[in-house]
Enzyme design. Structure first.
Site, PDB file in Angstrom:
ATOM      1  N   TYR A  49      59.458 -17.383  40.962  1.00 56.35           N
ATOM      2  CA  TYR A  49      60.441 -16.864  41.929  1.00 56.35           C
ATOM      3  C   TYR A  49      59.840 -16.898  43.337  1.00 56.35           C
ATOM      4  CZ  TYR A  49      63.810 -13.659  44.093  1.00 56.35           C
ATOM      5  OH  TYR A  49      64.762 -13.109  44.915  1.00 56.35           O
ATOM      6  N   LYS A  63      61.106 -19.183  46.604  1.00 55.12           N
ATOM      7  CA  LYS A  63      61.538 -18.612  47.888  1.00 55.12           C
ATOM      8  C   LYS A  63      60.613 -19.081  49.016  1.00 55.12           C
ATOM      9  CE  LYS A  63      65.103 -16.344  46.293  1.00 55.12           C
ATOM     10  NZ  LYS A  63      66.480 -16.737  46.632  1.00 55.12           N
TER      11      LYS A  63
HETATM   12  P1  NDP Z   1      72.877 -11.107  41.379  1.00 54.18           P
HETATM   13  O1  NDP Z   1      72.153 -11.320  40.106  1.00 54.18           O
HETATM   14  O2  NDP Z   1      73.588  -9.832  41.602  1.00 54.18           O
HETATM   15  O3  NDP Z   1      73.926 -12.304  41.621  1.00 54.18           O
HETATM   16  C1  NDP Z   1      73.508 -13.626  41.518  1.00 54.18           C
HETATM   17  C2  NDP Z   1      74.671 -14.538  41.823  1.00 54.18           C
HETATM   18  O4  NDP Z   1      74.202 -15.892  41.745  1.00 54.18           O
HETATM   19  C3  NDP Z   1      75.811 -14.400  40.811  1.00 54.18           C
HETATM   20  O5  NDP Z   1      77.024 -14.516  41.491  1.00 54.18           O
HETATM   21  C4  NDP Z   1      75.596 -15.581  39.881  1.00 54.18           C
HETATM   22  O6  NDP Z   1      76.809 -16.049  39.330  1.00 54.18           O
HETATM   23  C5  NDP Z   1      75.057 -16.608  40.862  1.00 54.18           C
HETATM   24  N1  NDP Z   1      74.326 -17.706  40.231  1.00 54.18           N
HETATM   25  C6  NDP Z   1      73.170 -17.659  39.534  1.00 54.18           C
HETATM   26  N2  NDP Z   1      72.819 -18.877  39.137  1.00 54.18           N
HETATM   27  C7  NDP Z   1      73.780 -19.720  39.578  1.00 54.18           C
HETATM   28  C8  NDP Z   1      73.987 -21.103  39.484  1.00 54.18           C
HETATM   29  N3  NDP Z   1      73.124 -21.889  38.853  1.00 54.18           N
HETATM   30  N4  NDP Z   1      75.082 -21.635  40.066  1.00 54.18           N
HETATM   31  C9  NDP Z   1      75.981 -20.857  40.723  1.00 54.18           C
HETATM   32  N5  NDP Z   1      75.827 -19.529  40.852  1.00 54.18           N
HETATM   33  C10 NDP Z   1      74.745 -18.976  40.282  1.00 54.18           C
HETATM   34  O7  NDP Z   1      71.779 -11.358  42.510  1.00 54.18           O
HETATM   35  P2  NDP Z   1      71.667 -10.863  44.022  1.00 54.18           P
HETATM   36  O8  NDP Z   1      72.986 -10.726  44.627  1.00 54.18           O
HETATM   37  O9  NDP Z   1      70.739  -9.728  44.045  1.00 54.18           O
HETATM   38  O10 NDP Z   1      70.899 -12.108  44.641  1.00 54.18           O
HETATM   39  C11 NDP Z   1      71.480 -13.041  45.535  1.00 54.18           C
HETATM   40  C12 NDP Z   1      70.369 -13.792  46.240  1.00 54.18           C
HETATM   41  O11 NDP Z   1      69.555 -12.855  46.949  1.00 54.18           O
HETATM   42  C13 NDP Z   1      69.424 -14.523  45.297  1.00 54.18           C
HETATM   43  O12 NDP Z   1      69.054 -15.762  45.847  1.00 54.18           O
HETATM   44  C14 NDP Z   1      68.215 -13.611  45.227  1.00 54.18           C
HETATM   45  O13 NDP Z   1      67.039 -14.304  44.928  1.00 54.18           O
HETATM   46  C15 NDP Z   1      68.199 -13.056  46.641  1.00 54.18           C
HETATM   47  N6  NDP Z   1      67.455 -11.827  46.756  1.00 54.18           N
HETATM   48  C16 NDP Z   1      67.863 -10.688  46.081  1.00 54.18           C
HETATM   49  C17 NDP Z   1      67.114  -9.533  46.178  1.00 54.18           C
HETATM   50  C18 NDP Z   1      67.497  -8.273  45.474  1.00 54.18           C
HETATM   51  O14 NDP Z   1      66.693  -7.315  45.503  1.00 54.18           O
HETATM   52  N7  NDP Z   1      68.663  -8.166  44.873  1.00 54.18           N
HETATM   53  C19 NDP Z   1      65.871  -9.494  46.964  1.00 54.18           C
HETATM   54  C20 NDP Z   1      65.542 -10.741  47.613  1.00 54.18           C
HETATM   55  C21 NDP Z   1      66.318 -11.838  47.516  1.00 54.18           C
HETATM   56  P3  NDP Z   1      77.114 -16.087  37.740  1.00 54.18           P
HETATM   57  O15 NDP Z   1      76.897 -14.730  37.218  1.00 54.18           O
HETATM   58  O16 NDP Z   1      78.533 -16.501  37.681  1.00 54.18           O
HETATM   59  O17 NDP Z   1      76.225 -17.116  37.143  1.00 54.18           O
END
Ligand code: NDP
Length: 243
Positions: free
Chosen positions: A153, A157
């Site tokens: 991860y 990033k």
């Molecule tokens: P969530 O797990 O809440 O949501 C992730 C989203 O990404 C879902 O809508 C999921 O859709 C979608 N997703 C995952 N894989 C795919 C794929 N292959 N194609 C299309 N959609 C995909 O995560 P967050 O909202 O927390 O995270 C969003 C971003 O923020 C990420 O990049 C994460 O790394 C980053 N981030 C988050 C942090 C945190 O603490 N939450 C901290 C730092 C960065 P579905 O369920 O339909 O597959």
């Protein structure tokens, strides 16, 4: 289509969903995407439309180049190009590096990093032809500092940060801004694996004393989309003072 347009990958839940609502509230037509949760995307679309916004549901796995190509064919059918691309889709993988299979590694890298490459490659030609556009990559503080048991991860990033800086230079002459937000802990499903004790221990490490809400992160993304054009190539920390 007169409204400005934005594609937010991974917008069925969490930060992406909050971004979809924030951009819709600001008058954008929002292309929403997710891989698994079609029902959640449809519910989000309903919510956007019932509050007077417009959107298009684009299910697809952005870690797959063929899915991204299909997604952009649909975008091109509706508009002459995106104003904003938010590369948000991402997954976490926790555990020792030595326990990771090749498949685990490749899934994390393709979902968190290659997806941004596929989407940028498809979006850029239209932005270049119009000499305007914004690309916002949702990165993590672990891409800067590294996290134990999150090597893939963190690497994904860090790669996204490198992509951001390099692409910003490549696209600045075309008046396209590329920036990333290095999020700290945002209260979403991604952290649902933490039990109450782990949550409070982690919270104590955050100088702000709390996690951020997805809505706060979305506000930051929207601010970047509207920021002065001279701001490009930046990895902006959004971590409550963690790093
Ligand atoms: P969530 O797990 O809440 O949501 C992730 C989203 O990404 C879902 O809508 C999921 O859709 C979608 N997703 C995952 N894989 C795919 C794929 N292959 N194609 C299309 N959609 C995909 O995560 P967050 O909202 O927390 O995270 C969003 C971003 O923020 C990420 O990049 C994460 O790394 C980053 N981030 C988050 C942090 C945190 O603490 N939450 C901290 C730092 C960065 P579905 O369920 O339909 O597959």
């Amino acid at each position: 289509m007169k409204r400005r347009t934005v594609l937010i990958t991974g917008s069925s839940r969490g930060i992406g969903r909050a971004c979809a609502l924030a951009f819709s509230g600001a008058g954008y037509h929002v292309f929403i995407n997710g891989r698994k949760s079609r029902d959640k995307l449809e519910k989000l679309a309903e919510e956007i439309r019932s509050s007077g916004g417009t959107c298009t549901v684009l299910p697809g796995d952005v870690s797959r180049p063929e899915d991204v190509r299909a997604l952009f064919l649909k975008i091109e059918a509706e508009t002459d190009g995106l104003d904003v691309l938010v590369n948000n889709a991402g997954i976490a993988w926790f555990g020792l590096l030595t326990d990771m299979t090749d498949e685990d590694w490749n899934t994390v890298i393709s979902t968190n990093l290659s997806s941004a490459f596929y989407c940028c490659r498809a979006a850029i030609p239209y932005m270049v032809s119009r000499k305007s556009g914004r690309i916002i990559n949702i990165s993590s503080m672990w891409g800067t500092s590294g996290a134990s048991c999150e090597a893939a991860y963190s690497a994904s990033k860090a790669g996204l940060n490198g992509l951001t800086k390099a692409l910003a230079k490549e696209l600045a002459p075309s008046n396209i801004q590329v920036n990333a937000i290095a999020c700290g802990v945002i209260d979403t499903d991604m952290n649902a694996r933490l039990d109450a004790e782990e949550r409070s221990a982690l919270m104590e490490e955050v100088p702000a004393g709390r996690f951020a809400s997805p809505e706060e992160a979305a506000k930051m993304v929207l601010m970047l989309a509207e920021a002065p054009e001279y701001l490009t190539g930046q990895i902006i920390g959004f971590d409550g003072g963690f790093i």
